[in-house]
Design a protein around this motif. Structure first.
Motif, PDB file in Angstrom:
ATOM      1  N   ALA A  20       0.002  22.482  -3.811  1.00 49.33           N
ATOM      2  CA  ALA A  20       0.010  21.614  -2.635  1.00 49.33           C
ATOM      3  C   ALA A  20       0.941  20.421  -2.821  1.00 49.33           C
ATOM      4  CB  ALA A  20      -1.399  21.138  -2.320  1.00 49.33           C
ATOM      5  N   LEU A  21       1.037  19.920  -4.056  1.00 51.67           N
ATOM      6  CA  LEU A  21       1.945  18.809  -4.340  1.00 51.67           C
ATOM      7  C   LEU A  21       2.690  19.101  -5.634  1.00 51.67           C
ATOM      8  CD1 LEU A  21      -0.398  15.746  -3.606  1.00 51.67           C
ATOM      9  CD2 LEU A  21       1.438  16.614  -2.128  1.00 51.67           C
ATOM     10  N   ASN A  22       3.980  18.798  -5.625  1.00 51.87           N
ATOM     11  CA  ASN A  22       4.853  19.145  -6.720  1.00 51.87           C
ATOM     12  C   ASN A  22       5.680  17.950  -7.158  1.00 51.87           C
ATOM     13  OD1 ASN A  22       5.393  21.434  -8.224  1.00 51.87           O
ATOM     14  ND2 ASN A  22       5.806  22.621  -6.348  1.00 51.87           N
ATOM     15  N   ASP A  23       5.306  17.354  -8.275  1.00 47.24           N
ATOM     16  CA  ASP A  23       6.076  16.242  -8.825  1.00 47.24           C
ATOM     17  C   ASP A  23       6.429  15.173  -7.784  1.00 47.24           C
ATOM     18  OD1 ASP A  23       7.286  14.758 -10.789  1.00 47.24           O
ATOM     19  OD2 ASP A  23       9.242  15.711 -10.522  1.00 47.24           O
ATOM     20  N   VAL A  24       5.392  14.607  -7.192  1.00 51.82           N
ATOM     21  CA  VAL A  24       5.614  13.553  -6.188  1.00 51.82           C
ATOM     22  C   VAL A  24       5.658  12.184  -6.858  1.00 51.82           C
ATOM     23  CG1 VAL A  24       4.605  12.365  -4.200  1.00 51.82           C
ATOM     24  CG2 VAL A  24       4.589  14.868  -4.296  1.00 51.82           C
ATOM     25  N   ASN A  25       6.731  11.469  -6.606  1.00 50.92           N
ATOM     26  CA  ASN A  25       6.887  10.090  -7.088  1.00 50.92           C
ATOM     27  C   ASN A  25       7.171   9.212  -5.886  1.00 50.92           C
ATOM     28  OD1 ASN A  25       7.007  10.352 -10.179  1.00 50.92           O
ATOM     29  ND2 ASN A  25       8.357  11.957  -9.422  1.00 50.92           N
ATOM     30  N   LEU A  26       6.331   8.213  -5.694  1.00 50.98           N
ATOM     31  CA  LEU A  26       6.461   7.426  -4.470  1.00 50.98           C
ATOM     32  C   LEU A  26       5.780   6.081  -4.659  1.00 50.98           C
ATOM     33  CD1 LEU A  26       7.447   7.922  -1.513  1.00 50.98           C
ATOM     34  CD2 LEU A  26       5.145   8.668  -0.977  1.00 50.98           C
ATOM     35  N   THR A  27       6.429   5.033  -4.181  1.00 52.08           N
ATOM     36  CA  THR A  27       5.803   3.715  -4.239  1.00 52.08           C
ATOM     37  C   THR A  27       5.736   3.129  -2.840  1.00 52.08           C
ATOM     38  OG1 THR A  27       6.765   3.393  -6.412  1.00 52.08           O
ATOM     39  CG2 THR A  27       5.907   1.438  -5.337  1.00 52.08           C
ATOM     40  N   ILE A  28       4.575   2.640  -2.467  1.00 50.56           N
ATOM     41  CA  ILE A  28       4.397   2.039  -1.150  1.00 50.56           C
ATOM     42  C   ILE A  28       4.069   0.564  -1.350  1.00 50.56           C
ATOM     43  CG2 ILE A  28       2.999   2.073   0.966  1.00 50.56           C
ATOM     44  CD1 ILE A  28       2.635   5.151   0.342  1.00 50.56           C
ATOM     45  N   GLU A  29       4.847  -0.294  -0.690  1.00 49.97           N
ATOM     46  CA  GLU A  29       4.707  -1.734  -0.901  1.00 49.97           C
ATOM     47  C   GLU A  29       3.584  -2.317  -0.047  1.00 49.97           C
ATOM     48  OE1 GLU A  29       6.604  -3.013  -3.178  1.00 49.97           O
ATOM     49  OE2 GLU A  29       8.081  -1.388  -3.335  1.00 49.97           O
ATOM     50  N   GLN A  30       3.081  -3.440  -0.504  1.00 51.56           N
ATOM     51  CA  GLN A  30       2.057  -4.142   0.264  1.00 51.56           C
ATOM     52  C   GLN A  30       2.639  -4.627   1.591  1.00 51.56           C
ATOM     53  OE1 GLN A  30       0.046  -7.116  -1.946  1.00 51.56           O
ATOM     54  NE2 GLN A  30      -1.186  -7.758  -0.203  1.00 51.56           N
ATOM     55  N   GLY A  31       1.862  -4.447   2.665  1.00 44.99           N
ATOM     56  CA  GLY A  31       2.289  -4.933   3.973  1.00 44.99           C
ATOM     57  C   GLY A  31       3.226  -4.002   4.722  1.00 44.99           C
ATOM     58  N   GLU A  32       3.515  -2.852   4.133  1.00 47.81           N
ATOM     59  CA  GLU A  32       4.406  -1.896   4.803  1.00 47.81           C
ATOM     60  C   GLU A  32       3.667  -1.040   5.821  1.00 47.81           C
ATOM     61  OE1 GLU A  32       8.097   0.142   2.701  1.00 47.81           O
ATOM     62  OE2 GLU A  32       6.290   0.464   1.557  1.00 47.81           O
ATOM     63  N   ILE A  33       4.403  -0.602   6.841  1.00 53.21           N
ATOM     64  CA  ILE A  33       3.924   0.535   7.635  1.00 53.21           C
ATOM     65  C   ILE A  33       4.761   1.703   7.148  1.00 53.21           C
ATOM     66  CG2 ILE A  33       3.555   1.542   9.906  1.00 53.21           C
ATOM     67  CD1 ILE A  33       3.501  -1.192  11.124  1.00 53.21           C
ATOM     68  N   PHE A  34       4.110   2.573   6.418  1.00 50.20           N
ATOM     69  CA  PHE A  34       4.816   3.650   5.736  1.00 50.20           C
ATOM     70  C   PHE A  34       4.470   4.991   6.365  1.00 50.20           C
ATOM     71  CE2 PHE A  34       5.833   6.689   2.483  1.00 50.20           C
ATOM     72  CZ  PHE A  34       6.974   6.168   1.887  1.00 50.20           C
ATOM     73  N   GLY A  35       5.463   5.725   6.792  1.00 47.10           N
ATOM     74  CA  GLY A  35       5.238   7.020   7.436  1.00 47.10           C
ATOM     75  C   GLY A  35       5.411   8.168   6.459  1.00 47.10           C
ATOM     76  N   ILE A  36       4.600   9.207   6.649  1.00 47.52           N
ATOM     77  CA  ILE A  36       4.796  10.447   5.899  1.00 47.52           C
ATOM     78  C   ILE A  36       4.913  11.553   6.931  1.00 47.52           C
ATOM     79  CG2 ILE A  36       3.816  12.062   4.225  1.00 47.52           C
ATOM     80  CD1 ILE A  36       2.201   9.728   3.065  1.00 47.52           C
ATOM     81  N   ALA A 188       0.914  -6.853  11.442  1.00 50.61           N
ATOM     82  CA  ALA A 188       1.524  -8.188  11.480  1.00 50.61           C
ATOM     83  C   ALA A 188       0.482  -9.292  11.300  1.00 50.61           C
ATOM     84  CB  ALA A 188       2.280  -8.375  12.795  1.00 50.61           C
ATOM     85  N   ARG A 189      -0.669  -9.124  11.969  1.00 51.37           N
ATOM     86  CA  ARG A 189      -1.670 -10.202  11.950  1.00 51.37           C
ATOM     87  C   ARG A 189      -2.478 -10.259  10.672  1.00 51.37           C
ATOM     88  NH1 ARG A 189      -5.552 -10.994  16.786  1.00 51.37           N
ATOM     89  NH2 ARG A 189      -5.290  -8.799  17.276  1.00 51.37           N
ATOM     90  N   LEU A 190      -2.840  -9.072  10.138  1.00 47.57           N
ATOM     91  CA  LEU A 190      -3.723  -9.041   8.972  1.00 47.57           C
ATOM     92  C   LEU A 190      -2.976  -8.725   7.677  1.00 47.57           C
ATOM     93  CD1 LEU A 190      -6.618  -6.867  10.514  1.00 47.57           C
ATOM     94  CD2 LEU A 190      -6.368  -9.344  10.645  1.00 47.57           C
ATOM     95  N   GLY A 191      -1.687  -8.406   7.804  1.00 45.03           N
ATOM     96  CA  GLY A 191      -0.931  -8.016   6.612  1.00 45.03           C
ATOM     97  C   GLY A 191      -1.411  -6.686   6.047  1.00 45.03           C
ATOM     98  N   LEU A 192      -2.040  -5.910   6.914  1.00 48.07           N
ATOM     99  CA  LEU A 192      -2.613  -4.633   6.508  1.00 48.07           C
ATOM    100  C   LEU A 192      -1.509  -3.636   6.140  1.00 48.07           C
ATOM    101  CD1 LEU A 192      -5.493  -3.258   6.675  1.00 48.07           C
ATOM    102  CD2 LEU A 192      -4.846  -2.526   8.976  1.00 48.07           C
ATOM    103  N   THR A 193      -1.629  -3.008   4.988  1.00 45.53           N
ATOM    104  CA  THR A 193      -0.703  -1.936   4.617  1.00 45.53           C
ATOM    105  C   THR A 193      -1.155  -0.674   5.346  1.00 45.53           C
ATOM    106  OG1 THR A 193      -0.476  -2.923   2.427  1.00 45.53           O
ATOM    107  CG2 THR A 193       0.268  -0.642   2.673  1.00 45.53           C
ATOM    108  N   ILE A 194      -0.233  -0.044   6.075  1.00 46.48           N
ATOM    109  CA  ILE A 194      -0.629   1.130   6.863  1.00 46.48           C
ATOM    110  C   ILE A 194       0.169   2.333   6.402  1.00 46.48           C
ATOM    111  CG2 ILE A 194      -0.683   2.136   9.194  1.00 46.48           C
ATOM    112  CD1 ILE A 194      -1.159  -0.639  10.311  1.00 46.48           C
ATOM    113  N   ILE A 195      -0.540   3.411   6.099  1.00 46.10           N
ATOM    114  CA  ILE A 195       0.133   4.653   5.733  1.00 46.10           C
ATOM    115  C   ILE A 195      -0.237   5.689   6.776  1.00 46.10           C
ATOM    116  CG2 ILE A 195       0.504   6.357   3.923  1.00 46.10           C
ATOM    117  CD1 ILE A 195      -0.572   4.204   2.007  1.00 46.10           C
ATOM    118  N   LEU A 196       0.774   6.237   7.362  1.00 42.55           N
ATOM    119  CA  LEU A 196       0.573   6.982   8.582  1.00 42.55           C
ATOM    120  C   LEU A 196       1.201   8.374   8.459  1.00 42.55           C
ATOM    121  CD1 LEU A 196       1.308   5.003  11.745  1.00 42.55           C
ATOM    122  CD2 LEU A 196       2.441   7.162  11.491  1.00 42.55           C
TER     123      LEU A 196
END
Ligand SMILES: Nc1ncnc2c1ncn2[C@@H]1O[C@H](COP(=O)(O)OP(=O)(O)OP(=O)(O)O)[C@@H](O)[C@H]1O
Ligand SMILES: [Mg+2]
Length: 337
Positions: A20-36, A188-196
């Motif tokens: 299902a996952l093969n050698d995944v390397n990924l960094t997600i920063e605080q406060g980002e809206i990060f899409g997958i 923006a308001r809460l500084g919530l990191t969102i992964i979508l």
């Protein structure tokens, strides 16, 4: 905020291994809206579920806010989970409970004192734009309102990360935009990191700061949303971008077109047409436009043109070199000698 290092995940079904996952390397920063983004079965949900410990990797490490998940105790993991909220495509509300009680359920799980429930419920319903709906049952809400309850519930523990697994896939386009706006606002308001997670590039285009493209258990490309649109490298990414811009050229048209067919991209102030008309003058070639589109990615212009260049080979090649230097993003997609 979140780091995946050399992650593999293997399932076994009918004694056959599924990678299902093969050698995944990924960094997600605080406060980002990060899409997958990726096709069905690409491994998106599996990756997301590693963040809150719903899945564990076969190998590799997941680090959330400095904590290596494979090294923590069950108690610590439970605590960490409270800081990660999650929303789903089908909302997963308790049908027999009102909006207020659905939220109360999450407050209770988070160990909030009962005396604080009314105040927190009021805050949360206000935060997601659901004031006045506290006593409604899920069946008395629209899809968008149900997802707002889902979001309120996910935020009950004041999480620092919100995971969204196809959270807008069951909604119509207008409602989708409203929910995406709400997520943008919470970020923006809460500084919530969102992964979508999504399979719609339009969702990425609307709100994501960065995006990872997944295919067959691998992350094939990671870039800012603008870079994904303007300089997509991997074929899977290019396909998404072309679909979003609706610039797939019919095969028949492509085959019938003379000369060199090129796909050129332009961004910001330098428009494609002005650069082309300059090329026509300078190199004495003929250019015909087969397809074109200008779009906006979070307010920055971005355009694609598919054109054919005809004329003496030497001149066409010179024009190509010149165009390449002007626009930086040119691809020859067909070359009929
Ligand atoms: N619990 C499980 N047992 C066996 N195989 C699984 C399990 N969970 C996921 N898989 C397999 O792992 C692969 C990745 O699944 P995953 O759910 O992560 O994909 P996805 O990208 O989220 O797809 P979709 O867009 O359809 O939700 C698929 O081949 C899937 O069948
Ligand atoms: Mg999934």
């Amino acid at each position: 905020m979140i780091e995946f290092a050399q992650i593999t995940k293997q399932f076994v079904r009918d004694r056959t291994p599924i990678f299902a996952l093969n050698d995944v390397n990924l960094t997600i920063e605080q406060g980002e809206i990060f899409g997958i983004i990726g096709e069905s079965g690409a491994g998106k949900s599996t990756l997301l579920r590693l963040i809150n410990g719903l899945e564990t990797p076969t190998s590799g490490t997941v680090t959330v806010d400095g904590t290596n998940l494979s090294r923590v105790s069950k108690t610590a993991l439970r605590k960490l989970r409270l800081r990660v909220g999650m929303i789903f495509q089908h909302f997963q509300l308790i049908q027999s409970r009102t909006v207020a009680d659905n939220i109360a359920f999450a407050l209770k799980a988070a160990g909030v004192k009962r005396a604080e429930f009314p105040k927190r419920i009021q805050e949360l319903t206000a935060l997601v734009g659901l004031e006045g709906f506290e006593t409604n049952y899920p069946s008395q809400l629209s899809g968008g309102q149900k997802q707002r309850v889902g979001i309120a519930r996910a935020l009950a523990n004041n999480p620092s990360v919100l995971l969204c697994d196809e959270a807008t896939s069951a909604l119509d386009p207008v409602t989708t935009l409203q929910i995406l706006d709400l997520l943008k606002d919470l970020n923006a308001r809460l500084g919530l990191t969102i992964i979508l997670i999504t399979h719609e590039i339009d969702v990425v285009k609307q709100i994501c700061h960065r995006v990872a493209v997944m295919a067959h258990g691998e992350v094939v490309e990671v870039a800012s949303t603008y870079a994904i649109f303007s300089q997509a490298k991997h074929p899977v990414t290019k396909h998404y971008v072309d679909t979003a811009l609706q610039i797939e050229l019919p095969e028949r048209i492509l085959r019938a077109a003379p000369g060199k067919i090129i796909r050129l991209q332009f961004t910001g102030e330098k428009t494609g047409e002005s650069t082309l008309s300059e090329a026509i003058k300078q190199f004495d070639i003929a250019v015909s436009i087969l397809h074109g589109k200008v779009d906006y990615i979070q307010d920055v212009a971005f355009g694609v043109l598919i054109v054919s260049l005809t004329g003496p080979t030497l001149q066409v090649n010179r024009a190509l070199t010149w165009l390449e230097a002007q626009l930086h993003a040119i691809e020859v997609i067909q070359d009929v000698a």
